[in-house]
Design a protein around this motif. Structure first.
Motif, PDB file in Angstrom:
ATOM      1  N   SER A 118       0.835  -1.194   0.000  1.00  0.00           N
ATOM      2  CA  SER A 118       0.000   0.000   0.000  1.00  0.00           C
ATOM      3  C   SER A 118       0.870   1.245   0.000  1.00  0.00           C
ATOM      4  CB  SER A 118      -0.940   0.003   1.192  1.00  0.00           C
ATOM      5  OG  SER A 118      -0.199  -0.027   2.379  1.00  0.00           O
ATOM      6  N   VAL A 133      -7.376   5.102  -3.713  1.00  0.00           N
ATOM      7  CA  VAL A 133      -6.961   3.894  -4.422  1.00  0.00           C
ATOM      8  C   VAL A 133      -7.238   2.667  -3.561  1.00  0.00           C
ATOM      9  CG1 VAL A 133      -4.976   2.625  -5.345  1.00  0.00           C
ATOM     10  CG2 VAL A 133      -5.222   5.072  -5.820  1.00  0.00           C
ATOM     11  N   GLU A 134      -6.949   2.771  -2.279  1.00  0.00           N
ATOM     12  CA  GLU A 134      -7.188   1.652  -1.373  1.00  0.00           C
ATOM     13  C   GLU A 134      -8.683   1.345  -1.263  1.00  0.00           C
ATOM     14  OE1 GLU A 134      -6.251   0.271   3.201  1.00  0.00           O
ATOM     15  OE2 GLU A 134      -5.049   1.856   2.295  1.00  0.00           O
ATOM     16  N   LEU A 152     -10.969   1.946  -3.528  1.00  0.00           N
ATOM     17  CA  LEU A 152     -11.376   1.329  -4.785  1.00  0.00           C
ATOM     18  C   LEU A 152     -10.934  -0.133  -4.825  1.00  0.00           C
ATOM     19  CD1 LEU A 152     -12.610   1.455  -7.607  1.00  0.00           C
ATOM     20  CD2 LEU A 152     -10.417   2.337  -8.428  1.00  0.00           C
ATOM     21  N   THR A 153      -9.722  -0.397  -4.403  1.00  0.00           N
ATOM     22  CA  THR A 153      -9.210  -1.766  -4.379  1.00  0.00           C
ATOM     23  C   THR A 153     -10.056  -2.642  -3.460  1.00  0.00           C
ATOM     24  OG1 THR A 153      -6.974  -0.980  -4.840  1.00  0.00           O
ATOM     25  CG2 THR A 153      -7.175  -3.188  -3.921  1.00  0.00           C
ATOM     26  N   ASP A 154     -10.399  -2.128  -2.291  1.00  0.00           N
ATOM     27  CA  ASP A 154     -11.255  -2.873  -1.361  1.00  0.00           C
ATOM     28  C   ASP A 154     -12.615  -3.165  -1.981  1.00  0.00           C
ATOM     29  OD1 ASP A 154      -9.232  -2.830   0.521  1.00  0.00           O
ATOM     30  OD2 ASP A 154     -10.132  -1.205   1.715  1.00  0.00           O
ATOM     31  N   VAL A 197     -13.357  -3.365  -5.225  1.00  0.00           N
ATOM     32  CA  VAL A 197     -13.185  -4.356  -6.287  1.00  0.00           C
ATOM     33  C   VAL A 197     -13.041  -5.754  -5.684  1.00  0.00           C
ATOM     34  CG1 VAL A 197     -11.627  -5.163  -8.119  1.00  0.00           C
ATOM     35  CG2 VAL A 197     -12.254  -2.748  -7.985  1.00  0.00           C
ATOM     36  N   ASP A 198     -12.268  -5.870  -4.622  1.00  0.00           N
ATOM     37  CA  ASP A 198     -12.106  -7.165  -3.953  1.00  0.00           C
ATOM     38  C   ASP A 198     -13.441  -7.686  -3.426  1.00  0.00           C
ATOM     39  OD1 ASP A 198      -9.401  -7.114  -4.493  1.00  0.00           O
ATOM     40  OD2 ASP A 198      -8.829  -6.458  -2.465  1.00  0.00           O
ATOM     41  N   SER A 203     -15.630  -8.738  -6.355  1.00  0.00           N
ATOM     42  CA  SER A 203     -15.097  -9.976  -6.927  1.00  0.00           C
ATOM     43  C   SER A 203     -15.496 -11.183  -6.091  1.00  0.00           C
ATOM     44  CB  SER A 203     -13.572  -9.909  -7.023  1.00  0.00           C
ATOM     45  OG  SER A 203     -13.178  -8.904  -7.912  1.00  0.00           O
TER      46      SER A 203
END
Length: 86
Positions: A2, A24-25, A27-29, A31-32, A35
């Motif tokens: 990170s 960004v974090e 958004l990543t969370d 997306v995870d 998913s």
């Protein structure tokens, strides 16, 4: 890995303005999480449309906002019908 919270990413033509490491974090969370839901293509596409098509964009007229709201309603109903038919 990170990024430090004070780090910002450079501007790009696709995403003007500074993007923070926290964004960004987040958004990543997101997306995870999405998913992990195990959505099929139809479910994912409907959810993507609901998120991307928003009437809350500066410069849109009332008519355009209304069209987007109708599109969101229709997409939500299609998703509900699809999920109920599975």
């Amino acid at each position: 890995p990170s990024l430090p919270p004070t780090t910002s990413l450079p501007d790009s033509p696709m995403c003007p303005g500074s993007v923070s490491a926290a964004q960004v974090e987040r958004l990543t969370d997101t997306v995870d999480t999405v998913s992990g839901l195990g959505l099929d293509g139809t479910e994912f596409t409907c959810l993507k449309a609901l998120v991307l098509f928003t009437p809350h964009v500066p410069g849109l007229g009332q008519g355009e906002q209304l069209q987007i709201e109708v599109l969101q309603d229709q997409t939500g109903l299609m998703l509900q019908e699809y999920c109920n038919s599975k």
